[in-house]
Design a protein around this motif. Structure first.
Motif, PDB file in Angstrom:
ATOM      1  N   TYR A 153      11.918  -4.574  -4.174  1.00  0.00           N
ATOM      2  CA  TYR A 153      11.109  -5.703  -3.700  1.00  0.00           C
ATOM      3  C   TYR A 153      11.661  -6.240  -2.373  1.00  0.00           C
ATOM      4  CZ  TYR A 153       8.848 -10.311  -3.707  1.00  0.00           C
ATOM      5  OH  TYR A 153       8.133 -11.424  -3.368  1.00  0.00           O
ATOM      6  N   ASP A 154      12.978  -6.404  -2.301  1.00  0.00           N
ATOM      7  CA  ASP A 154      13.608  -6.923  -1.085  1.00  0.00           C
ATOM      8  C   ASP A 154      13.415  -5.958   0.082  1.00  0.00           C
ATOM      9  OD1 ASP A 154      14.444  -9.115  -2.516  1.00  0.00           O
ATOM     10  OD2 ASP A 154      16.487  -8.377  -2.828  1.00  0.00           O
ATOM     11  N   LEU A 155      13.509  -4.662  -0.194  1.00  0.00           N
ATOM     12  CA  LEU A 155      13.352  -3.670   0.861  1.00  0.00           C
ATOM     13  C   LEU A 155      11.920  -3.657   1.394  1.00  0.00           C
ATOM     14  CD1 LEU A 155      14.525  -1.406   2.563  1.00  0.00           C
ATOM     15  CD2 LEU A 155      14.033   0.183   0.688  1.00  0.00           C
ATOM     16  N   LEU A 156      10.944  -3.728   0.496  1.00  0.00           N
ATOM     17  CA  LEU A 156       9.556  -3.764   0.940  1.00  0.00           C
ATOM     18  C   LEU A 156       9.288  -4.973   1.815  1.00  0.00           C
ATOM     19  CD1 LEU A 156       7.613  -2.686  -2.294  1.00  0.00           C
ATOM     20  CD2 LEU A 156       7.986  -1.341  -0.220  1.00  0.00           C
ATOM     21  N   ASN A 157       9.941  -6.091   1.503  1.00  0.00           N
ATOM     22  CA  ASN A 157       9.736  -7.292   2.309  1.00  0.00           C
ATOM     23  C   ASN A 157      10.518  -7.268   3.618  1.00  0.00           C
ATOM     24  OD1 ASN A 157       7.902  -9.476   1.111  1.00  0.00           O
ATOM     25  ND2 ASN A 157       9.001  -8.717  -0.682  1.00  0.00           N
ATOM     26  N   GLU A 158      11.420  -6.322   3.779  1.00  0.00           N
ATOM     27  CA  GLU A 158      12.010  -6.077   5.094  1.00  0.00           C
ATOM     28  C   GLU A 158      11.003  -5.374   5.993  1.00  0.00           C
ATOM     29  OE1 GLU A 158      15.940  -4.400   5.725  1.00  0.00           O
ATOM     30  OE2 GLU A 158      16.441  -4.830   3.627  1.00  0.00           O
ATOM     31  N   MET A 159      10.149  -4.554   5.358  1.00  0.00           N
ATOM     32  CA  MET A 159       9.192  -3.746   6.129  1.00  0.00           C
ATOM     33  C   MET A 159       7.851  -4.442   6.302  1.00  0.00           C
ATOM     34  SD  MET A 159       9.995   0.075   4.641  1.00  0.00           S
ATOM     35  CE  MET A 159       9.759  -0.352   2.907  1.00  0.00           C
TER      36      MET A 159
END
Length: 245
Positions: free
Chosen positions: A190-196
């Motif tokens: 979830y955190d990684l997707l919100n980086e992108m």
């Protein structure tokens, strides 16, 4: 029209329409007292526009920026869609002719030069529609969407992080998706997707469902481990439900 009626009419999944709504790409005009989405003729026109963009290779985030531009002109977009689809058809016709000639060449019926073997292929990169999109709707929307994608270092970094998260989740796919270790791993996703990009909890849950509904997602994800797509869907749903305010 209700969402199921629209899905049946168009030939896409209900989950896809829900996802478009969740990310703010296509919000139906009305809802019933029970909360069911209702689509009117204008919504269907916008959906058609979105699907034309998708056919030409545009990601959803970029489509949202373009159709949301104050200078967006639907009629001009339709004319450009027609032009680009005709060009795409011509290229496909050329590739079909190359395949047919290659078959005959393999049978010894004709001879092909080396250059003829690759006629119709295009590896120039980029989206040929983009320059016209810039001219019609300005550089800002296009540049904003391209900024990170053009950064090779960022791409490589994100690719490495994604593979690491997939690998970790694949190791855990046989435990309960609601377990603490599974939820910690899915939080990293979830955190990684919100980086992108920007994903709400609802969008995150919807994306997980798409991993199972869309066989292309399932095939790519399950390369890391059989059943990973289903595990991620369940873990993402549990994470979204658990973390709602």
């Amino acid at each position: 029209m209700k969402v199921k009626e629209v899905a049946d009419l168009v030939g896409i999944s209900v989950r896809t329409l829900h996802h478009y709504d969740e990310i703010g790409l296509l919000n139906p005009a009305n809802t019933t007292e029970s909360g069911y989405r209702l689509y009117d003729d204008r919504d269907l026109e916008m959906l058609q526009q979105i699907l034309f963009f998708r056919e030409l290779g545009f990601p959803l985030k970029r489509i949202k920026e373009i159709v949301g531009s104050p200078t967006f002109d639907r009629q001009a977009a339709l004319e450009l869609h027609r032009k680009m689809l005709l060009e795409k058809r011509d290229r496909l016709d050329e590739m079909i002719a190359t395949v047919e000639k290659t078959i005959k060449h393999a049978k010894g019926e004709v001879r092909m030069t080396n250059s003829e073997k690759f006629k119709g292929f295009d590896f120039s990169g980029g989206n040929p529609y983009e320059q016209e999109a810039r001219e019609r709707w300005g550089d800002e929307a296009v540049d904003k969407a391209n900024a990170k994608a053009a950064n090779k270092e960022w791409q490589n970094e994100m690719g490495g992080k994604m593979n690491a998260v997939y690998a970790k989740l694949a190791e855990l796919r046989h435990v309960s998706p609601e377990s603490e270790e599974a939820q910690a791993a899915i939080k990293a996703w979830y955190d990684l997707l919100n980086e992108m990009g920007t994903y709400s909890l609802d969008a995150f849950k919807g994306l997980g469902q798409m991993y199972v509904d869309d066989p292309r997602f399932t095939k790519n994800i399950d390369q890391f481990g059989e059943g990973l797509a289903v595990f991620m869907r369940d873990a993402m749903a549990a994470y979204a439900d658990r973390n709602r305010p």
